[in-house]
Design an enzyme around this catalytic site. Structure first.
Site, PDB file in Angstrom:
ATOM      1  N   THR A 105      -6.741 111.439   1.073  1.00  0.00           N
ATOM      2  CA  THR A 105      -7.430 111.555   2.084  1.00  0.00           C
ATOM      3  C   THR A 105      -8.373 112.607   2.466  1.00  0.00           C
ATOM      4  O   THR A 105      -9.140 112.694   3.496  1.00  0.00           O
ATOM      5  CB  THR A 105      -6.394 111.502   3.651  1.00  0.00           C
ATOM      6  OG1 THR A 105      -5.328 112.759   3.041  1.00  0.00           O
ATOM      7  CG2 THR A 105      -5.331 110.691   3.459  1.00  0.00           C
ATOM      8  N   LYS A 131       7.631 111.892  -2.061  1.00  0.00           N
ATOM      9  CA  LYS A 131       7.351 112.727  -3.429  1.00  0.00           C
ATOM     10  C   LYS A 131       6.332 113.912  -3.394  1.00  0.00           C
ATOM     11  O   LYS A 131       6.600 115.007  -4.072  1.00  0.00           O
ATOM     12  CB  LYS A 131       6.610 111.495  -4.739  1.00  0.00           C
ATOM     13  CG  LYS A 131       7.761 110.818  -5.112  1.00  0.00           C
ATOM     14  CD  LYS A 131       7.102 109.755  -6.259  1.00  0.00           C
ATOM     15  CE  LYS A 131       7.769 108.738  -6.767  1.00  0.00           C
ATOM     16  NZ  LYS A 131       7.246 107.795  -7.594  1.00  0.00           N
ATOM     17  N   TYR A 161       7.763 111.630   6.235  1.00  0.00           N
ATOM     18  CA  TYR A 161       6.704 112.983   6.518  1.00  0.00           C
ATOM     19  C   TYR A 161       7.555 114.178   7.036  1.00  0.00           C
ATOM     20  O   TYR A 161       7.840 115.263   6.571  1.00  0.00           O
ATOM     21  CB  TYR A 161       5.433 112.729   7.466  1.00  0.00           C
ATOM     22  CG  TYR A 161       4.648 113.772   7.778  1.00  0.00           C
ATOM     23  CD1 TYR A 161       3.964 114.156   6.885  1.00  0.00           C
ATOM     24  CD2 TYR A 161       4.726 114.429   9.083  1.00  0.00           C
ATOM     25  CE1 TYR A 161       2.956 115.257   7.159  1.00  0.00           C
ATOM     26  CE2 TYR A 161       3.584 115.481   9.294  1.00  0.00           C
ATOM     27  CZ  TYR A 161       2.980 115.934   8.365  1.00  0.00           C
ATOM     28  OH  TYR A 161       2.189 116.927   8.758  1.00  0.00           O
TER      29      TYR A 161
HETATM   30  P1  NAD Z   1      -5.758 115.796   5.177  1.00  0.00           P
HETATM   31  O1  NAD Z   1      -5.162 114.356   5.192  1.00  0.00           O
HETATM   32  O2  NAD Z   1      -7.326 115.840   5.760  1.00  0.00           O
HETATM   33  O3  NAD Z   1      -5.462 116.623   3.864  1.00  0.00           O
HETATM   34  C1  NAD Z   1      -4.456 116.510   3.261  1.00  0.00           C
HETATM   35  C2  NAD Z   1      -5.056 116.592   1.679  1.00  0.00           C
HETATM   36  O4  NAD Z   1      -4.321 116.741   0.673  1.00  0.00           O
HETATM   37  C3  NAD Z   1      -6.036 115.700   1.439  1.00  0.00           C
HETATM   38  O5  NAD Z   1      -7.327 116.176   0.898  1.00  0.00           O
HETATM   39  C4  NAD Z   1      -5.512 114.677   0.484  1.00  0.00           C
HETATM   40  O6  NAD Z   1      -6.326 113.983  -0.457  1.00  0.00           O
HETATM   41  C5  NAD Z   1      -4.637 115.729  -0.202  1.00  0.00           C
HETATM   42  N1  NAD Z   1      -3.276 115.396  -0.816  1.00  0.00           N
HETATM   43  C6  NAD Z   1      -2.525 114.246  -0.426  1.00  0.00           C
HETATM   44  N2  NAD Z   1      -1.520 114.050  -1.157  1.00  0.00           N
HETATM   45  C7  NAD Z   1      -1.590 114.842  -2.412  1.00  0.00           C
HETATM   46  C8  NAD Z   1      -1.213 114.967  -3.585  1.00  0.00           C
HETATM   47  N3  NAD Z   1      -0.102 114.107  -3.852  1.00  0.00           N
HETATM   48  N4  NAD Z   1      -1.812 115.735  -4.632  1.00  0.00           N
HETATM   49  C9  NAD Z   1      -2.857 116.217  -4.264  1.00  0.00           C
HETATM   50  N5  NAD Z   1      -3.598 116.268  -3.215  1.00  0.00           N
HETATM   51  C10 NAD Z   1      -2.987 115.397  -2.210  1.00  0.00           C
HETATM   52  O7  NAD Z   1      -4.962 116.430   6.405  1.00  0.00           O
HETATM   53  P2  NAD Z   1      -4.925 117.900   7.112  1.00  0.00           P
HETATM   54  O8  NAD Z   1      -4.706 117.420   8.472  1.00  0.00           O
HETATM   55  O9  NAD Z   1      -5.933 118.757   6.454  1.00  0.00           O
HETATM   56  O10 NAD Z   1      -3.451 118.503   6.694  1.00  0.00           O
HETATM   57  C11 NAD Z   1      -3.086 119.560   5.927  1.00  0.00           C
HETATM   58  C12 NAD Z   1      -1.859 119.923   5.764  1.00  0.00           C
HETATM   59  O11 NAD Z   1      -1.545 120.542   6.982  1.00  0.00           O
HETATM   60  C13 NAD Z   1      -1.000 118.957   5.347  1.00  0.00           C
HETATM   61  O12 NAD Z   1       0.084 119.532   4.520  1.00  0.00           O
HETATM   62  C14 NAD Z   1      -0.389 118.685   6.830  1.00  0.00           C
HETATM   63  O13 NAD Z   1       1.140 118.179   6.669  1.00  0.00           O
HETATM   64  C15 NAD Z   1      -0.191 120.037   7.556  1.00  0.00           C
HETATM   65  N6  NAD Z   1      -0.493 119.888   8.923  1.00  0.00           N
HETATM   66  C16 NAD Z   1      -1.638 119.427   9.313  1.00  0.00           C
HETATM   67  C17 NAD Z   1      -1.569 119.156  10.759  1.00  0.00           C
HETATM   68  C18 NAD Z   1      -2.706 118.868  11.547  1.00  0.00           C
HETATM   69  O14 NAD Z   1      -2.958 118.622  12.887  1.00  0.00           O
HETATM   70  N7  NAD Z   1      -3.668 118.487  11.017  1.00  0.00           N
HETATM   71  C19 NAD Z   1      -0.216 119.421  11.733  1.00  0.00           C
HETATM   72  C20 NAD Z   1       0.834 119.998  11.025  1.00  0.00           C
HETATM   73  C21 NAD Z   1       0.732 120.065   9.704  1.00  0.00           C
END
Ligand code: NAD
Ligand code: UDP
Length: 314
Positions: free
Chosen positions: A36, A90, A144
């Site tokens: 993503t 995973k 999740y």
């Molecule tokens: P996002 O989807 O924009 O970013 C996630 C990133 O992780 C992406 O760049 C994706 O390519 C990468 N990724 C996914 N699976 C992967 C893997 N197996 N190996 C390597 N890279 C991988 O989402 P975000 O909003 O930037 O969220 C970032 C983190 O913050 C996440 O862990 C999410 O759970 C946490 N989070 C975000 C929010 C929010 O509101 N944005 C709220 C709670 C928690």
């Protein structure tokens, strides 16, 4: 100069974190599998000597020498984390275990990006860190929610068993520039719909609530929490101004000047009815005070999406 690994560094929050830590003079390694994430989010950082990027999936182990790890890799939008739920589990479980193993070997400090979803559909409101949550372990959001809960468990077991220096932050709904156009979360959906003069899709009756945090406030909180040694977490980070989704829709229409109308779609299964962080602990430990209120943060985000949509058509 610290060497800092940011997994998920090409994603929405990760790319802002990379930028802040690079500009502070750290050597930043961004690691991402680009599920993503987007290269465009970090393209400007390649001008800096203290930045590099590795395409890698955290489900597979990796050997690096680092001082700190921010573990953000995981799709965060319901449509993306439900696309391949087993892979999501995973990523949270095997991926976090790999990052904790790396922290153990290198004696690095590791910050885990956990989530308000560990509280599920909360019965206690607002949610303090002591609340153990109300999560459906077998529903469509479980890959999740339970993955992130297991990741917290792993952090605390590596801390107790191997003295790994952990920090756990529970992030509440965060928004801002660099979200994907098709991210699927509510703020980007409404803004993109409004800018295209399409109808805004409110799920359910729109009376469910969320509390929206602008990304710069969150990133500052994450770095401040990593840099203190008083508390390992879990700690809530977000903004404690609570809004109904229907009010968010109307505000986006007003701020964009769109001719859109609101249409109602079915509420997804297990969609939490209310959410708002209790920020008492964050205020006490890192003097956390979100600065950007919703109207202002939405304006910045609207400008970002306006530019991106314009670039797409021209
Ligand atoms: P996002 O989807 O924009 O970013 C996630 C990133 O992780 C992406 O760049 C994706 O390519 C990468 N990724 C996914 N699976 C992967 C893997 N197996 N190996 C390597 N890279 C991988 O989402 P975000 O909003 O930037 O969220 C970032 C983190 O913050 C996440 O862990 C999410 O759970 C946490 N989070 C975000 C929010 C929010 O509101 N944005 C709220 C709670 C928690
Ligand atoms: N939502 C909505 N329309 C959309 C996208 C989301 O009404 O186009 C609702 C969703 O049902 C939820 C809230 O907005 O009640 C926040 O959804 P999001 O996916 O952004 O985050 P989460 O549910 O994970 O907090």
């Amino acid at each position: 100069m610290k060497t800092i690994l940011i997994t998920g560094g090409a994603g929405f929050i990760g790319s802002h974190l990379c930028e802040s830590l690079v500009k502070q003079g750290n050597y930043v390694i961004c690691l991402d599998n680009f599920f993503t994430g987007r290269k465009e989010n970090i393209k400007h950082l390649f001008d800096y000597d203290n930045f590099e990027c590795i395409r890698h999936d955290i489900v597979d182990p990796i050997k690096l020498e680092v001082d700190e790890i921010y573990n953000l890799a995981c799709p965060a939008s319901p449509i993306h984390y439900q696309h391949n739920p087993i892979k999501t589990l995973k990523t949270s479980i095997l991926g976090t275990m790999n990052m904790l193993g790396l922290a153990k070997r290198t004696k690095a400090k590791i910050l885990q990006a956990s989530t308000s979803e560990v509280y599920g559909d909360p019965i206690i409101h607002p949610q303090p860190e002591s609340y153990r949550g109300n999560v459906n372990p077998i529903g469509p959001r479980a890959c999740y929610d339970e993955g992130k809960r297991a990741a917290e468990t792993l952090c605390f077991d590596y801390y107790r068993e191997h003295k790994v220096n952990i920090r756990v932050v529970r992030i509440f709904n965060t928004y801002g520039p660099k979200m994907q156009i098709d991210d699927g979360r509510v703020v980007s959906n409404f803004i993109v719909q409004a800018l295209k003069n399409h109808n805004l899709t409110v799920y359910g009756d729109g009376n469910q609530t969320r509390s929206f945090c602008y990304v710069s406030d969150l990133v500052k909180g994450m770095i401040d929490f990593m840099n203190q040694d008083q508390h390992i977490g879990p700690i809530n980070l977000g903004n404690d101004q609570e809004f109904k989704i229907i009010d968010l829709a109307n505000l986006v229409i007003k701020l964009t000047g769109a001719k859109s109308e609101i249409v109602f779609k079915p509420l997804p299964e297990d969609d939490p009815l209310q959410r708002k962080p209790d920020l008492t602990l964050a205020k006490k430990i890192i003097n956390y005070e979100p600065k950007v209120q919703l109207g202002e943060g939405l304006q910045y985000t609207i400008s970002y999406f306006r530019e991106r949509l314009y670039a797409e058509v021209s």
